[in-house]
Design an enzyme around this catalytic site. Structure first.
Site: not given
Length: 317
Positions: A45, A100, A130, A169, A227-228
């Protein structure tokens, strides 16, 4: 004479090992097969990174049915539901999974618990790729999603005595602790991960922000709005006492008026933001102020993940 300003740089910041690996996978695939290479969802992201790879010949799509059968496709670092590689195999596509390894670990954990007859509770953000990917490892209904401690009271598991939990995560460590406490209170027998699911990079970046919060008047987090882990850094900064904590994508997004009078500013970058963007922000401050740089180090990161064998062999050959 420009005003004096201290910039505190968080360390660690920026790229984590999973992001680094995912970007390498796209670059190596372009070298091996030439353009175009298709990528399902943004590989990581960050607009700057995605635009850079697009310029080299990567084509970003949201769904597999947008890809032709005869070109390689890469799955993003966030992970994908099981149905995606199954569909790619059915079409006999060449695909590479850039998930990942720390996300894959959560997938394996979920499958193991499912095999043991446990229903899963996932702590995560609805709709985040995710979360979608992790929930898609198991059949529908096998993963219950909670986003807040309040959600814990609302879920209806099949058997309250047979539950396990996993987490996205990239969450806030502190917020997740509250949700886990609520889960353990309502379901005393719930099984947790052997080692927490929130990844080392997310945890380390949040710790660095906490360590410098008391020294700064404002915090700038370099990262993308989707982007978390970057958005969590802004939240951690605010909760740690930064009266002004802002997410910016590039130096051009800095709100100079909001920073008037600040003597010390903290800078960090989310796990998918390249260091070149941090350098760009420092340069923008140096143009306007007499800048002193201080680094706040809370951890050393030496994690490295190998790229898939099919690419390693191509490079060695």
């Amino acid at each position: 004479m420009p005003d004096a300003l201290t910039l505190y740089l968080a360390a660690p910041r920026g790229f984590c090992a999973g992001v680094d690996r995912a970007i390498k996978i796209v670059e190596m695939a372009l070298e091996k097969w030439g353009a175009p290479i298709y990528v399902r969802h943004e590989i990581v992201h960050n607009k700057f990174v995605v635009d850079g790879l697009r310029a080299k010949g990567a084509v970003f799509v949201e769904e597999l049915d947008e890809c032709p059968d005869d070109r390689p496709v890469i799955f993003s670092a966030h992970g994908v539901p099981k149905s995606v590689p199954a569909a790619a195999s059915k079409r006999q596509m060449v695909y590479i999974d850039a998930t990942c390894p720390l996300v894959s670990k959560v997938h394996i954990e979920a499958e193991r618990h499912h095999h043991d007859g446990l229903q899963m509770v996932m702590i995560g953000h609805a709709g985040h790729p995710e979360t979608v990917g992790t929930m898609g490892q198991l059949p529908p209904g096998e993963v219950l999603l909670v986003e807040t401690p309040e959600d814990v009271a609302r879920i209806s598991p099949r058997d309250p005595g047979k539950l396990a939990f996993i987490t996205q995560t990239t969450l806030s460590v502190d917020d997740t602790t509250e949700i886990v406490a609520a889960l353990r209170k309502r379901f005393p027998n719930i099984v947790g991960p052997h080692k927490e699911d929130i990844c080392y990079a997310t945890t380390n970046r949040q710790e660095a922000v906490k360590a410098m919060a008391s020294k700064i008047d404002a915090l700038l987090v370099i990262g993308a709005p989707n982007s978390s882990n970057s958005r969590r850094l802004v939240e951690v900064g605010s909760k740690s006492g930064c009266r002004y904590a802002q997410l910016i994508q590039r130096a051009g997004d800095i709100d100079w008026r909001a920073l008037q009078g600040a003597k010390a500013i903290g800078i960090t970058a989310g796990a998918s933001a390249p260091e070149v963007l941090t350098e760009e922000v420092i340069a923008a401050f140096s143009d306007r102020f007499d800048v002193t740089l201080e680094t706040v180090v809370t951890a050393e990161e030496r994690v490295e993940f190998k790229v898939p064998r099919v690419l390693r062999e191509a490079m060695a050959g």
